[in-house]
Write a protein that holds these residues in place. Sequence first.
Motif, PDB file in Angstrom:
ATOM      1  N   ILE A 281      -5.936   2.867  -4.710  1.00  0.00           N
ATOM      2  CA  ILE A 281      -6.687   1.680  -5.124  1.00  0.00           C
ATOM      3  C   ILE A 281      -7.750   2.088  -6.136  1.00  0.00           C
ATOM      4  O   ILE A 281      -8.570   2.957  -5.878  1.00  0.00           O
ATOM      5  CB  ILE A 281      -7.320   0.987  -3.903  1.00  0.00           C
ATOM      6  CG1 ILE A 281      -6.219   0.570  -2.914  1.00  0.00           C
ATOM      7  CG2 ILE A 281      -8.137  -0.233  -4.351  1.00  0.00           C
ATOM      8  CD1 ILE A 281      -6.752   0.118  -1.567  1.00  0.00           C
TER       9      ILE A 281
ATOM     10  N   LEU B 235      -2.719   0.466  -7.146  1.00  0.00           N
ATOM     11  CA  LEU B 235      -3.120  -0.911  -6.888  1.00  0.00           C
ATOM     12  C   LEU B 235      -4.417  -1.096  -7.667  1.00  0.00           C
ATOM     13  O   LEU B 235      -5.452  -0.520  -7.315  1.00  0.00           O
ATOM     14  CB  LEU B 235      -3.327  -1.171  -5.399  1.00  0.00           C
ATOM     15  CG  LEU B 235      -2.035  -1.169  -4.568  1.00  0.00           C
ATOM     16  CD1 LEU B 235      -1.740   0.217  -4.038  1.00  0.00           C
ATOM     17  CD2 LEU B 235      -2.120  -2.162  -3.439  1.00  0.00           C
TER      18      LEU B 235
ATOM     19  N   LYS C 288      -5.558   4.877   0.515  1.00  0.00           N
ATOM     20  CA  LYS C 288      -6.759   4.358  -0.152  1.00  0.00           C
ATOM     21  C   LYS C 288      -6.967   4.927  -1.556  1.00  0.00           C
ATOM     22  O   LYS C 288      -7.534   4.255  -2.415  1.00  0.00           O
ATOM     23  CB  LYS C 288      -7.999   4.588   0.711  1.00  0.00           C
ATOM     24  CG  LYS C 288      -8.033   3.679   1.931  1.00  0.00           C
ATOM     25  CD  LYS C 288      -9.325   3.834   2.707  1.00  0.00           C
ATOM     26  CE  LYS C 288      -9.237   3.132   4.038  1.00  0.00           C
ATOM     27  NZ  LYS C 288      -9.678   1.766   4.012  1.00  0.00           N
TER      28      LYS C 288
ATOM     29  N   ALA D 160      -7.381  -3.169  -8.976  1.00  0.00           N
ATOM     30  CA  ALA D 160      -8.196  -4.337  -8.649  1.00  0.00           C
ATOM     31  C   ALA D 160      -8.980  -4.819  -9.859  1.00  0.00           C
ATOM     32  O   ALA D 160      -9.481  -4.019 -10.652  1.00  0.00           O
ATOM     33  CB  ALA D 160      -9.149  -3.994  -7.510  1.00  0.00           C
TER      34      ALA D 160
ATOM     35  N   PHE E  77       0.827  -1.213   0.000  1.00  0.00           N
ATOM     36  CA  PHE E  77       0.000   0.000   0.000  1.00  0.00           C
ATOM     37  C   PHE E  77       0.858   1.259   0.000  1.00  0.00           C
ATOM     38  O   PHE E  77       0.521   2.250  -0.626  1.00  0.00           O
ATOM     39  CB  PHE E  77      -0.952   0.000   1.193  1.00  0.00           C
ATOM     40  CG  PHE E  77      -1.937  -1.136   1.160  1.00  0.00           C
ATOM     41  CD1 PHE E  77      -2.905  -1.204   0.171  1.00  0.00           C
ATOM     42  CD2 PHE E  77      -1.874  -2.148   2.095  1.00  0.00           C
ATOM     43  CE1 PHE E  77      -3.810  -2.251   0.124  1.00  0.00           C
ATOM     44  CE2 PHE E  77      -2.782  -3.201   2.070  1.00  0.00           C
ATOM     45  CZ  PHE E  77      -3.743  -3.257   1.079  1.00  0.00           C
TER      46      PHE E  77
ATOM     47  N   LEU F 193      -8.952  -4.941  -0.655  1.00  0.00           N
ATOM     48  CA  LEU F 193      -7.857  -3.966  -0.621  1.00  0.00           C
ATOM     49  C   LEU F 193      -8.233  -2.739   0.204  1.00  0.00           C
ATOM     50  O   LEU F 193      -7.447  -2.294   1.048  1.00  0.00           O
ATOM     51  CB  LEU F 193      -7.480  -3.538  -2.047  1.00  0.00           C
ATOM     52  CG  LEU F 193      -6.755  -4.584  -2.898  1.00  0.00           C
ATOM     53  CD1 LEU F 193      -6.651  -4.104  -4.339  1.00  0.00           C
ATOM     54  CD2 LEU F 193      -5.394  -4.911  -2.330  1.00  0.00           C
TER      55      LEU F 193
ATOM     56  N   CYS G 110      -6.266  -1.540   3.632  1.00  0.00           N
ATOM     57  CA  CYS G 110      -5.382  -0.415   3.348  1.00  0.00           C
ATOM     58  C   CYS G 110      -5.446   0.678   4.416  1.00  0.00           C
ATOM     59  O   CYS G 110      -6.536   1.103   4.807  1.00  0.00           O
ATOM     60  CB  CYS G 110      -5.782   0.184   1.996  1.00  0.00           C
ATOM     61  SG  CYS G 110      -4.696   1.504   1.433  1.00  0.00           S
TER      62      CYS G 110
ATOM     63  N   TYR H  50     -11.347  -5.363  -4.801  1.00  0.00           N
ATOM     64  CA  TYR H  50     -11.343  -3.942  -4.461  1.00  0.00           C
ATOM     65  C   TYR H  50     -11.724  -3.768  -2.984  1.00  0.00           C
ATOM     66  O   TYR H  50     -11.052  -3.055  -2.243  1.00  0.00           O
ATOM     67  CB  TYR H  50     -12.316  -3.181  -5.372  1.00  0.00           C
ATOM     68  CG  TYR H  50     -12.357  -1.695  -5.105  1.00  0.00           C
ATOM     69  CD1 TYR H  50     -11.461  -0.844  -5.736  1.00  0.00           C
ATOM     70  CD2 TYR H  50     -13.277  -1.152  -4.217  1.00  0.00           C
ATOM     71  CE1 TYR H  50     -11.489   0.533  -5.494  1.00  0.00           C
ATOM     72  CE2 TYR H  50     -13.310   0.209  -3.968  1.00  0.00           C
ATOM     73  CZ  TYR H  50     -12.419   1.045  -4.605  1.00  0.00           C
ATOM     74  OH  TYR H  50     -12.443   2.398  -4.353  1.00  0.00           O
TER      75      TYR H  50
END
Length: 164
Positions: free
Chosen positions: A110, A87, A107, A89, A81, A98, A102, A95
């Motif tokens: 993502i 990141l 956040k 997904a 992270f 994560l 996270c 998602y």
Amino acid sequence: MEKIKVLFVCLGNICRSPTAEGVFTKLVKDHNLEAHFTIDSAGTHAYHVGNAPDLRSQAAALERGIDLSNLRGRKVINGDFEDFDFLLAMDDENYSILISACPEQYKTKIKYFLDYAPHLNERQVPDPYYGGAYGFERVLDMIEEASAGFLKALQESGSIKRRG
């Protein structure tokens, strides 16, 4: 130069996310942008840690000139992270996992991978694991579209220079 660090994430890291890693790596190489990126993939679960991608994923990718045989499954770790800029997904389940794991300050890193291919009108890359060969081809098509869209978004944002 600071590299853009991208992590593709699915459930077990043997179908969708290693395919995305391979497709995006090839796209980056084709545009001579390797120096700008660190590209990896991982799973939200540890089902296949250390395993090569599913043989059907490898075969479908190889038909398009993408060799996934050297990739090995790994699980997302807390350090990802902080370490990765993106990141990406593959679906709602990953998602959510994560986002739940996270730390708050990361956040925004993502994203749904298919958000970079809005013309597909889908947000989730389907898991081809329990389907037939067509599923792997469909996943490759979607991933190629999202990879191109992601690279274009990075170029348009000024994060990387356009290929001259």
